[in-house]
Design an enzyme around this catalytic site. Structure first.
Site, PDB file in Angstrom:
ATOM      1  N   ASP A  67      30.494  17.066   1.717  1.00  0.00           N
ATOM      2  CA  ASP A  67      30.294  15.920   2.599  1.00  0.00           C
ATOM      3  C   ASP A  67      28.873  15.085   1.863  1.00  0.00           C
ATOM      4  O   ASP A  67      28.255  16.013   1.301  1.00  0.00           O
ATOM      5  CB  ASP A  67      29.952  16.098   4.151  1.00  0.00           C
ATOM      6  CG  ASP A  67      29.320  17.689   4.335  1.00  0.00           C
ATOM      7  OD1 ASP A  67      28.558  18.381   3.431  1.00  0.00           O
ATOM      8  OD2 ASP A  67      29.307  18.116   5.436  1.00  0.00           O
ATOM      9  N   ASN A 135      27.390  24.187  16.536  1.00  0.00           N
ATOM     10  CA  ASN A 135      28.540  23.810  17.497  1.00  0.00           C
ATOM     11  C   ASN A 135      30.061  23.921  16.961  1.00  0.00           C
ATOM     12  O   ASN A 135      30.834  23.424  17.521  1.00  0.00           O
ATOM     13  CB  ASN A 135      28.437  22.070  17.693  1.00  0.00           C
ATOM     14  CG  ASN A 135      28.301  21.286  16.574  1.00  0.00           C
ATOM     15  OD1 ASN A 135      28.745  21.838  15.328  1.00  0.00           O
ATOM     16  ND2 ASN A 135      28.426  20.028  16.703  1.00  0.00           N
TER      17      ASN A 135
HETATM   18  C1  F6R Z   1      26.925  21.167   4.505  1.00  0.00           C
HETATM   19  C2  F6R Z   1      27.873  21.074   5.698  1.00  0.00           C
HETATM   20  C3  F6R Z   1      27.553  21.609   7.132  1.00  0.00           C
HETATM   21  C4  F6R Z   1      26.763  23.070   7.039  1.00  0.00           C
HETATM   22  C5  F6R Z   1      26.330  23.368   8.544  1.00  0.00           C
HETATM   23  C6  F6R Z   1      25.441  24.686   8.665  1.00  0.00           C
HETATM   24  O1  F6R Z   1      27.720  20.612   3.665  1.00  0.00           O
HETATM   25  O2  F6R Z   1      28.930  20.636   5.810  1.00  0.00           O
HETATM   26  O3  F6R Z   1      28.775  21.942   7.878  1.00  0.00           O
HETATM   27  O4  F6R Z   1      27.429  23.847   6.431  1.00  0.00           O
HETATM   28  O5  F6R Z   1      26.044  22.404   9.239  1.00  0.00           O
HETATM   29  O6  F6R Z   1      24.112  24.014   8.091  1.00  0.00           O
HETATM   30  P1  F6R Z   1      22.998  25.159   7.632  1.00  0.00           P
HETATM   31  O7  F6R Z   1      23.487  26.011   6.700  1.00  0.00           O
HETATM   32  O8  F6R Z   1      22.132  24.437   7.326  1.00  0.00           O
HETATM   33  O9  F6R Z   1      22.640  25.899   9.005  1.00  0.00           O
END
Ligand code: F6R
Length: 240
Positions: A67, A135
């Site tokens: 993303d 979430n």
């Molecule tokens: C990142 C993504 C998100 C993260 C998720 C967890 O490319 O697509 O889904 O993997 O928000 O983020 P962290 O690792 O910062 O807790």
């Protein structure tokens, strides 16, 4: 889903890197699906350290990222394109031409999503690395996203904007929209590795693994994938 519970973040990062490396060593032309966020940082540091030690080559490896924030150019310090260069690609001998991410500046959203979906068909992923949102989101597929979705533009959930605000000077600077791979795209990867670290992920891990498969918990779809491994540290796994 295969569940691997490890002691701490250090072990999670080493195990995650091992799974990616297995793919790279088996196939010098492998396609890696990569994630941003805090969780994979340790995996990326391990991959760089392993290359420095053993000279593993990434010259022919191709990558596709999950993303990108809408409205941020690739050279913006908060863009995911920048994140990937800084935290992984610059430490490997990867050809930047072989790395792919949505163009956050694309004026025509529909055209950009179609371009990315076509690219994903041309580059079937050998492995897809994922983080888990508190979430239950995967990539930026927020609760309620159809399981059949391809690449699309999302309005980020308020909880995601808050979670991500720690990386910005002020919450008002967090982009509200993003391009994201869809759930159908994620499920097409041959192998999936999802990482979860910390107590703030425990509830999401429980729902993903033990709860019903429902679009309200996007990560629950992974129960249906034939080759998905969850690596969770003890805190993230504490509600299993
Ligand atoms: C990142 C993504 C998100 C993260 C998720 C967890 O490319 O697509 O889904 O993997 O928000 O983020 P962290 O690792 O910062 O807790």
């Amino acid at each position: 889903m295969k569940i691997v519970i490890v002691e701490d973040y250090k072990e999670l990062s080493a195990k995650g890197a091992r799974l990616i490396l297995d793919t790279v060593k088996q196939n010098a032309y492998a396609v890696l699906g990569l994630a941003t966020g805090t969780t994979p940082l340790g995996v990326y540091a391990n991959l760089i350290a392993e290359r420095e030690k053993n000279g593993t080559s990434y010259a022919h490896i191709r990558t596709v990222n999950l993303d990108e924030y809408k409205g941020l150019p690739a050279d913006h310090e908060q863009s995911y394109a920048y994140f990937m260069r800084k935290n992984l690609f610059d430490g490997l001998n990867i050809d930047h031409e072989n790395t792919n991410i949505e163009n956050g500046m694309a004026a025509d959203e529909a055209k950009e999503c179609a371009r990315y979906d076509t690219l994903l068909q041309q580059l079937p992923r050998d492995v897809q690395l994922l983080g888990l949102g508190s979430n239950g989101h995967i990539a930026f597929n927020e609760p309620g996203t159809p399981f059949g979705s391809g690449t699309h533009v999302v309005e980020l959930a308020e909880s995601t904007v808050k979670d991500n605000a720690r990386l910005f000077a002020d919450i008002s600077e967090v982009p509200r929209k993003a391009f994201t791979m869809g759930i159908r795209d994620i499920m097409q990867a041959k192998k999936i590795v999802i990482l979860a670290s910390g107590a703030n992920k425990a509830e999401a891990v429980r729902k993903m693994v033990r709860g019903a498969v429902t679009e309200q918990v996007p990560a629950s779809v992974l129960q249906l994938h034939p080759d998905c491994t969850l690596i969770a540290d003890k805190s993230a796994a504490s509600m299993l």
